[in-house]
Design a protein around this motif. Structure first.
Motif, PDB file in Angstrom:
ATOM      1  N   THR B 188       0.879  -1.372   0.123  1.00  0.00           N
ATOM      2  CA  THR B 188      -0.039   0.058  -0.010  1.00  0.00           C
ATOM      3  C   THR B 188       0.873   1.184  -0.012  1.00  0.00           C
ATOM      4  N   PRO B 189       0.246   2.490   0.029  1.00  0.00           N
ATOM      5  CA  PRO B 189       0.995   3.696   0.015  1.00  0.00           C
ATOM      6  C   PRO B 189       1.816   3.734   1.161  1.00  0.00           C
ATOM      7  N   ARG B 190       1.330   3.244   2.390  1.00  0.00           N
ATOM      8  CA  ARG B 190       1.835   3.264   3.856  1.00  0.00           C
ATOM      9  C   ARG B 190       3.121   2.551   3.681  1.00  0.00           C
ATOM     10  N   ASP B 191       3.081   1.224   2.948  1.00  0.00           N
ATOM     11  CA  ASP B 191       4.247   0.515   2.866  1.00  0.00           C
ATOM     12  C   ASP B 191       5.378   1.016   1.997  1.00  0.00           C
ATOM     13  N   VAL B 192       4.978   1.650   1.002  1.00  0.00           N
ATOM     14  CA  VAL B 192       5.821   2.733   0.240  1.00  0.00           C
ATOM     15  C   VAL B 192       6.664   3.493   1.116  1.00  0.00           C
ATOM     16  N   GLY B 193       5.878   3.888   2.312  1.00  0.00           N
ATOM     17  CA  GLY B 193       6.513   5.040   2.918  1.00  0.00           C
ATOM     18  C   GLY B 193       7.651   4.175   4.041  1.00  0.00           C
ATOM     19  N   LEU B 194       7.348   3.137   4.467  1.00  0.00           N
ATOM     20  CA  LEU B 194       8.284   2.302   4.958  1.00  0.00           C
ATOM     21  C   LEU B 194       9.806   1.773   4.196  1.00  0.00           C
ATOM     22  N   LEU B 195       9.137   1.578   3.065  1.00  0.00           N
ATOM     23  CA  LEU B 195      10.334   1.061   2.192  1.00  0.00           C
ATOM     24  C   LEU B 195      11.245   2.422   1.682  1.00  0.00           C
ATOM     25  N   SER B 196      10.626   3.729   1.493  1.00  0.00           N
ATOM     26  CA  SER B 196      11.315   4.697   1.289  1.00  0.00           C
ATOM     27  C   SER B 196      12.131   5.033   2.445  1.00  0.00           C
ATOM     28  N   ALA B 197      11.586   4.913   3.729  1.00  0.00           N
ATOM     29  CA  ALA B 197      12.405   5.246   4.947  1.00  0.00           C
ATOM     30  C   ALA B 197      13.539   4.345   4.949  1.00  0.00           C
ATOM     31  N   LEU B 198      13.739   3.077   4.346  1.00  0.00           N
ATOM     32  CA  LEU B 198      14.735   2.234   4.606  1.00  0.00           C
ATOM     33  C   LEU B 198      15.348   2.248   3.475  1.00  0.00           C
ATOM     34  N   GLY B 199      15.187   3.336   2.540  1.00  0.00           N
ATOM     35  CA  GLY B 199      16.079   3.575   1.212  1.00  0.00           C
ATOM     36  C   GLY B 199      15.985   2.598   0.379  1.00  0.00           C
ATOM     37  N   ILE B 200      15.027   1.602   0.386  1.00  0.00           N
ATOM     38  CA  ILE B 200      14.938   0.614  -0.857  1.00  0.00           C
ATOM     39  C   ILE B 200      14.285   1.179  -1.867  1.00  0.00           C
TER      40      ILE B 200
END
Lengths: 654, 654
Positions: B188-200
């Motif tokens: 989801t967009p929320r998971d995209v947030g987590l992935l972004s934060a991890l630099g993935i």
């Protein structure tokens, strides 16, 4: 244009009003049929042709005149002369008169003179020139065939039909001029079928509003690029997240390059975005200077309608206009940015894209703990859901504190708390708007120590949720009755059983915990590959000049380390604090599971507290200090919950 | 592989079993973050770094040692020397000691030596070198400032803080090594947030299964190409419709060129598709020869597991395998193909794509009329929904007869009728599985005459449904109580009022109709542009050698024509049938609204029955014969239904 301007902190309603006064709507575009699914028609489409375009045989059989079959039945079939064949995709090269039939295949054009057809199953072909099957159809060697005219090709019709039987007339499916699809139709595969039947290759649809995303802040780095933590760099969370939200809402997201905090560069990028897009969103930095740069550009070069909204999170929201584009400034903190986007911006993008509001799913549950507000602002509270064994839903706020970027990934929806609410009681029923209608509560909600074995077990479950909060906070949460399970590492706490009993006496949700699994893991010192410093144990940390890196006191590993140091102190006849003071870096407690190992890799420490499994995975050396028990404990009331049973089984298999 | 083979007609369960025995699953692909929304993770992603990667100031203010603030309050502030500044995105160039503070901005790295920070609102900066504000922060000209050391830069701290206050520690948001997202997560967009934060930047996701769509049949033409109705050509409905269904289910649709009925060509195309795709679907022709070609290729070159399924529609379904690909043959009729696709194929594609079954929305309603079955096959019955004024849902079968291509666009869902059911009673409660959870019953359900004014009024409504069945069938359906409104054109039927009364006496749903609107429309003869034949009226059709094209008897225009011919016959003292027989083409009744006009355009007739509005829109000539009343009639019980009131209002405005 009818624009409202709010110079004071605007109410949420006023913010919506200001956004509605902006025009985000894109124009019309024509898309080919294969890209039409999910798009929204902007004009009525009328049929430009009949479907079918001709009178069409519905079955394989014989075309004929209905009146020639009147009175025919099994016992007394009608006998017709077969004067030709008609195949699908071919012009019928034949017409028929009284007493005649044409062999016809499904989908073929009905020949002139025919007004009905009889399916092949109700006929017998009698080839006058031969007693064998002439055309592949079954024939009965019966009296009628003997009686057939030996010079003609004859079919016996064993039923009577009315005009029109088994014929699909031209225009029966769709008639030329008929209203086919109305404006505003969101095209489904079924509508694609109708459009295909009408031969329509391109459809006029509402263009997706283009939404430019501009991010600011010298500290932001795009995912995939190198991060320099010493400079305080962090990955840009908002750009891709908001972009995904824009696409979810039916918009087209356009990411613009990073601007840093330079005003001229920022103005240039904002203007480029305003030129290209219906809406420009800025988001990214939390730093006052970056926000200030954007604010000034909009106020001086465009117009600012709203500066601040009375909602939490979301206060620093900006609404305005730059050149011919709408502009909305989102808060810098990712969780705030996403909440504001969902609440105020996504509905506006959907309106502009002519996409209906999604069926909003809501769930009612009991609040798991008291929450205080009392700031006079409407509150948008992200929450997680957990189901009790009897199917009741508990709702708990998800909050990792100011600046958390990722907590929405652990949330299931939002509770809106009105500004006049000072607090919500533990157990109070609240209504949760789910992030999307297909959100389901996790099958299992676990908290506690991070452990590789537990992680592998969770991989076998469908949709689990696990928060790595450490052993102590995990046990505390388990006692408070919210999670299903807690994972604890390290020596048993002295008061653990007593606390559970106490919680029960005090009427807490908890009760005694049930142990789902217990095993030991090897812990010790993670050192450089090959252990070049020849570290042999904790005594080396105390006695030699080595840099150590520890974990925080929440961690079960830290508890085990403390116990081992106490043992060493007892051996030496001294106090444990003396030894701890002698270890360089003992007070440097990192929250993260692997961080000490990574500090060793970076060369900033000679030894770090960690697990053998971590050392092996990261190709580092390992000095074992001891084994520590890992226990997976379930809330007693949830011991029979499906997800808990599944975890128990998964733990036995990993 | 464990494949089941069913040589006899398979049950629906056996068909599902056979499909499950095939492997449709595609591999793994890596997609960039901006394309990750909606995709399904195939592996667990653990955090490879701490978020944040450093101890981070949560607010603008001063970094300091907490113990230096102990006991400080408004009345007795602590006084600290400001030794530097720390900004977001910059390495702090300074560290601090006892009694010192560093001015710090939100998001900046905490300087060495600091363990807490105080927000700027709780401080006063006292610039020793000047009595004015030195740094933009508000200062109070109070006693403390006077007392400040004139040579040093001093800040007064008016609150006490604990270590860690207003600091987000490294790893507090996400800790390195922490389980971030589990396998099977739909992003989801929320998971995209987590992935972004991890630099993935790229994530490993389940590849979309490629589904090849092969269509056969010499009579099929792709939308957008020229159609030759005389050869019995029709547009290929299935290819694009099934492709849209495949994409809906999470697959990637690949359309292959048309193969016609040639066996070698078909085999070549099927093999190419099998080579490229996880699943090959054939669909398209209803003609026996085309179906036969495919059947033989699969049976001889691949393997056939199921040949025919005991479900209606869907009997001619094939399930098998060709080379390394799965193969499913769909029925030729578009409605059947789509129903089989939805029921058997889409779930298999979703499984292969790791996409969860969509929340299946169901609605329970009363069946609007008796339906008979009794063929011993499970029936998949497409139905439409209509809401009564009191919010009850009526369910009516949507069936335009065998060969209809488009009726699914008029349907809302499916009722599954078990094979042992012989009939369902009028009024019986049935459960409808909606085509998607966001399907809503139309706001208005109308039937009857096609009329341009009505069409424009409908354009103003949200989600109306209108079936152009003609005046007579429309009035009949209104009396049967299913639609909300009927549109009638032409002279009033003699028995109309009586029939409504009769229906009421017999306990029908109907009751008397309420008139929502009435107006007149100009009807007559549509002729070539400029009226080159100088046709002046109906008498010309009777007396001259002109080719006419009529509408069917269901049409209100045909009724008006009949009345005018009767008038002409009375004038001439003869019987109307004599005149009708004298008109060439009088019996050629086209079902479609615009078809007569199009026949005139094509040069196949000199005059056609139609409306002035149609003639003008198509740039044709028009000879007025009369005006006919149009009436919009509502089911009396629905007169207050929202959609009916909206139509009434819309009719007044168009």
């Amino acid at each position: 244009m009818n624009r409202k301007e709010f110079r004071d902190l605007a109410s949420p309603d006023e913010a919506n009003e200001a956004i509605e006064s902006l025009s985000l709507e894109a124009g019309i575009e024509r898309v080919p049929l294969e890209d039409a699914r999910g798009r929204v028609l902007v004009a009525r489409l009328d049929a430009e042709l009949d479907v079918p375009g001709f009178d069409r045989a519905s079955l394989d059989g014989y075309a004929l005149r209905a009146r020639d079959t009147f009175g025919a039945d099994e016992a007394d079939p009608a006998r017709l002369e077969v004067v030709g064949e008609a195949h699908a995709g071919q012009k019928p090269g034949v017409s028929l008169d009284e007493g005649q039939a044409v062999e016809i295949s499904t989908g073929a054009v009905m020949p002139d003179g025919a007004d009905a057809m009889v399916p092949v199953e109700r006929t017998d072909r009698v080839d006058g020139s031969s007693a064998d099957q002439g055309t592949g159809h079954i024939t009965n060697a019966n009296a009628e065939r003997e009686a057939a005219n030996a010079d003609a090709d004859v079919v016996l019709i064993r039923t009577s039909v009315a005009p029109g039987d088994n014929v699909m007339f031209a225009g029966a499916d769709v008639a030329a001029g008929e209203r086919a699809l109305g404006p505003g139709t969101r095209i489904t595969p079924r509508d694609v079928g109708l459009l295909s039947a009408l031969g329509i290759r391109e459809v006029p649809v509402r263009a997706r509003p283009r939404v430019g995303i501009v991010s600011t802040g010298d500290e932001l780095v795009r995912p995939g690029e190198q991060l320099d933590s010493e400079r305080g760099e962090i990955y840009d969370v908002n750009s891709y997240t908001i972009a995904a939200g824009v696409e979810d809402a039916g918009g087209e997201a356009v990411l613009y390059p990073h601007a840093g905090d330079d005003r001229d560069e920022m103005e240039r990028i904002l203007r480029t975005a305003a030129d290209d897009c219906e809406l420009v969103l800025s988001s990214g930095s939390t730093s006052a200077s970056a926000v200030d740069v954007i604010y000034r550009v909009i106020e001086e070069q465009g117009e600012l309608l709203v500066h601040g909204v009375s909602v939490k999170p979301g206060k620093p929201m900006l609404i305005g206009r730059l050149d011919d584009s709408a502009y909305i400034g989102l808060p810098g903190y990712p969780v705030s940015a996403m909440m504001v986007f969902r609440t105020f911006v996504a509905p506006a993008i959907r309106r502009a894209a002519s996409i209906p509001e999604p069926a909003s799913a809501t769930v009612t549950g009991r609040l798991a703990r008291q929450e205080r507000y009392g700031e006079g602002r409407q509150r948008l509270m992200p929450v997680g859901l957990v189901e009790t064994a009897d199917g009741e839903t508990l709702v708990y706020p998800v909050d990792k504190g100011s600046g958390a970027t990722t907590s929405l990934a652990d949330a299931d929806g939002v509770v809106e708390v009105p500004p006049e609410t000072d607090y919500l009681e533990d157990g109070e029923p609240v209504t949760v708007t789910l992030f999307s209608p297909d959100v389901r509560p996790p099958t299992l909600f676990g908290v506690g120590e991070d452990d590789p074995t537990v992680s592998r077990a969770l991989d076998r479950l469908e949709n689990p949720r696990y928060l790595s909060v450490g052993t102590r906070p995990g046990l505390r949460r388990l006692r408070d009755g919210v999670p299903d399970v807690a994972v604890a590492a390290g020596p048993l706490e002295r008061d653990e059983g007593a606390t559970a009993a106490k919680s029960e006496r005090e009427g807490g949700h908890g009760g005694d915990a049930v142990e789902l699994g217990r095993w030991e893991r090897d812990w010790g010192l993670i050192v450089r590959a090959g252990n070049p410093d020849e570290i042999e144990g904790l005594a080396d940390l105390v006695d030699r000049d080595l840099r150590f890196v520890n974990r925080t006191t929440d961690s079960g590993l830290r508890s085990s380390l403390g116990a081992s140091i106490a043992d060493l102190a007892a051996d030496r006849g001294t106090d444990r604090h003396v030894l701890e003071d002698a270890i360089e870096g003992f007070d440097l407690g990192l929250r993260a599971h692997e961080s000490p190992a990574r500090t060793v890799i970076a060369g900033d420490a000679d030894a770090g507290l960690g697990l053998r499994e971590t050392a092996e995975r990261l190709d580092l050396g390992f000095v074992s200090v001891g084994k520590q028990p890992i226990r997976v404990l379930a809330n007693q009331d949830r011991a029979d919950k499906k997800g808990v049973l599944e975890l128990e089984e998964a733990l036995e298999r990993v």
